[in-house]
Motif scaffolding. Structure first.
Motif: not given
Length: 190
Positions: A23-36, A38-49
């Protein structure tokens, strides 16, 4: 729970860990984003079902481990890769009791996490419960094999009778909160 860190081996079955990592890898492929952190993280998901459902299902297990009633605040997942560093820090009040769980990873390299100076090399499905507001925690630079990735999910709680109960549902960042609605007597006996 004061400064106690509790290791929970095999908290999540490996097959589920691999699913969550995909699930995380697909998110990284579709809309890669980091956060404060880990700015270069391949993917983050917060508040996901999908991760909130894991949070909800493990809630009674974590209560048993710490020996007191808890209330969930939020779930957060991140896909790490080589070069990522998690600086030493303590968490905000919504993370009074936290759980970090090693999901899937590409190689058998265990990227250690440090809590209060203690090193944890987690296998897939292993979790560590810790007082996120009270214990410094960090990860040194990830230096796994070429192409390495590692999925991690963080489940955060507050004590039901503690000073941060207003953080329940992490309502500072969202309005939809369904944990209590979905926590049934049937779920608790399974």
């Amino acid at each position: 729970m004061t400064q106690q860190v509790i290791c929970l081996p095999r908290l999540v079955p490996i097959e589920f860990c691999q699913f969550f990592t995909h699930v995380l890898m697909r998110q990284g492929d579709l809309a890669p984003r980091g956060d404060e952190q880990i700015p270069n993280a391949r993917a983050i998901l917060d508040h996901e079902y999908v991760f909130e459902t894991l949070h909800e299902r493990l809630w009674p297990v974590i209560e048993d481990a710490v020996g007191e009633k808890l209330m969930p605040t939020y779930a957060y997942a991140r896909l790490y890769s080589n070069g990522d560093v998690l600086e030493k820090h303590r968490d905000r009040p919504a993370c009074e009791v936290s759980v970090t769980i090693q999901l899937g990873r590409s190689h058998h390299y265990a990227w250690p996490i440090y809590m209060g100076g203690q090193r944890f090399d987690l296998g897939e499905g292993d979790g560590v419960v810790y007082p996120g507001c009270d214990v410094d925690h960090w990860r040194d630079c990830c230096d796994g094999p070429e192409g390495y990735y590692s999925g991690q999910v963080f489940l955060h709680f507050v004590r039901a009778s503690g000073p941060y109960v207003e953080q329940v549902g992490d309502q500072t960042t969202r309005k939809v909160f369904s944990y209590m609605k979905n926590r049934t007597a049937q779920m608790e006996v399974k």
